[in-house]
Design an enzyme around this catalytic site. Sequence first.
Site, PDB file in Angstrom:
ATOM      1  N   SER A  28      20.435  67.560  32.215  1.00 35.69           N
ATOM      2  CA  SER A  28      20.531  67.848  30.791  1.00 35.69           C
ATOM      3  C   SER A  28      19.162  67.698  30.153  1.00 35.69           C
ATOM      4  CB  SER A  28      21.572  66.937  30.132  1.00 35.69           C
ATOM      5  OG  SER A  28      21.893  67.405  28.833  1.00 35.69           O
TER       6      SER A  28
ATOM      7  N   LYS B  40      16.467  70.895  31.653  1.00 34.76           N
ATOM      8  CA  LYS B  40      17.220  72.069  32.089  1.00 34.76           C
ATOM      9  C   LYS B  40      16.335  73.237  32.513  1.00 34.76           C
ATOM     10  CE  LYS B  40      21.478  71.157  29.556  1.00 34.76           C
ATOM     11  NZ  LYS B  40      22.488  71.687  28.634  1.00 34.76           N
TER      12      LYS B  40
ATOM     13  N   ALA C  71      16.929  77.505  20.806  1.00 30.65           N
ATOM     14  CA  ALA C  71      16.692  78.395  21.938  1.00 30.65           C
ATOM     15  C   ALA C  71      16.203  77.616  23.147  1.00 30.65           C
ATOM     16  CB  ALA C  71      15.685  79.478  21.547  1.00 30.65           C
ATOM     17  N   GLY C  72      16.577  76.353  23.220  1.00 25.67           N
ATOM     18  CA  GLY C  72      16.267  75.553  24.389  1.00 25.67           C
ATOM     19  C   GLY C  72      17.286  75.797  25.490  1.00 25.67           C
ATOM     20  N   GLY C  73      17.477  74.809  26.350  1.00 20.69           N
ATOM     21  CA  GLY C  73      18.386  74.992  27.475  1.00 20.69           C
ATOM     22  C   GLY C  73      19.803  75.318  27.060  1.00 20.69           C
TER      23      GLY C  73
ATOM     24  N   TYR D 168      27.882  65.694  20.829  1.00 21.45           N
ATOM     25  CA  TYR D 168      29.175  64.998  20.800  1.00 21.45           C
ATOM     26  C   TYR D 168      29.018  63.482  20.704  1.00 21.45           C
ATOM     27  CZ  TYR D 168      28.470  64.196  25.845  1.00 21.45           C
ATOM     28  OH  TYR D 168      27.973  63.818  27.068  1.00 21.45           O
TER      29      TYR D 168
ATOM     30  N   GLY E 238      30.718  68.892  20.514  1.00 24.69           N
ATOM     31  CA  GLY E 238      30.515  69.432  21.857  1.00 24.69           C
ATOM     32  C   GLY E 238      31.371  68.821  22.935  1.00 24.69           C
TER      33      GLY E 238
END
Length: 296
Positions: free
Chosen positions: A69, A73, A134-136, A236, A258
């Site tokens: 994570s 990623k 716009a990351g992983g 989350y 999430g």
Amino acid sequence: MTERIDGHTLLIGLMAYPIRHSMSPTMHNNAFAKLGLNYAYLAFEIDNKKLPSAIESIRTLDMRGSNVSMPNKQKVLPLLDKLDPAAEMCGAVNTIVNDDGILTGYTTDGIGFMKSLDDEGINIRGHKMTLAGAGGAGTVIAVQAALDGVSEMSIFNLHDAEWENAKHNVDLINERTSCHATLHELEDRDDFKKEIQDSYIYTDATGVGMKPLEDKTLVDDPSWLRKDLIVFDTVYAPRTTKLMKVAQEAGVEHVFNGLGMMLEQGAAAFKLWTGEDMPVDYIRHILFDEDAAAQK
């Protein structure tokens, strides 16, 4: 758990930073126990600096694999032997499978995002989504949603290190899917507001809202949000983010964190490692019970 661990137990990891808040160990270890599978799942706080040696440890220790994570990623890609086509397209990996020393990277986050909405009876196919980040996580959500039939997508990002990746995501979606994607500057608040109000779903795939930014949100004005808008925060922990509180104040009917996405992406990873279907309903009950307890 001690009753299951013996000399034949295979280890599966989770490599990220920070990660002590993760529900993944609870999810996977309960699933292993329910099905009588001889695996153990542990979380390791691994940042980009430690990542190369941590990935090599998968081979050294003959681990079955690992989740990956933030912030790893994308950084993990050159450290692997093979990539699943979806992971190659997204340029991000969240699941590694070790087959006799050959490490293959997969991405299951986008699958988890779409499946979690399906679980709630919500179908965003054929609709417009505004996506922040716009990351992983943002990349795989954007690509999977486009592949699955979201018709239009407005992607917002800061002019930072991920801006070029955001441009790449937009080009990739427009070239390889039927979705029409556009890139927008997150600094342009008026444009951000307009695109959210013109969308069927607003998804925040940034780290804003999680530690150490629990009191932050990209959308702090309830007037931006319609009651019939779907608001999805990939964070989350905490269970109710600042964005979710703003959406609830606005009277938004469908507001999600999430947790469901985490459950469904985990189920897909579980299948890759074990060849078995995760007992999703059983695990959902455990996670949501802990979620309710955390709110007390």
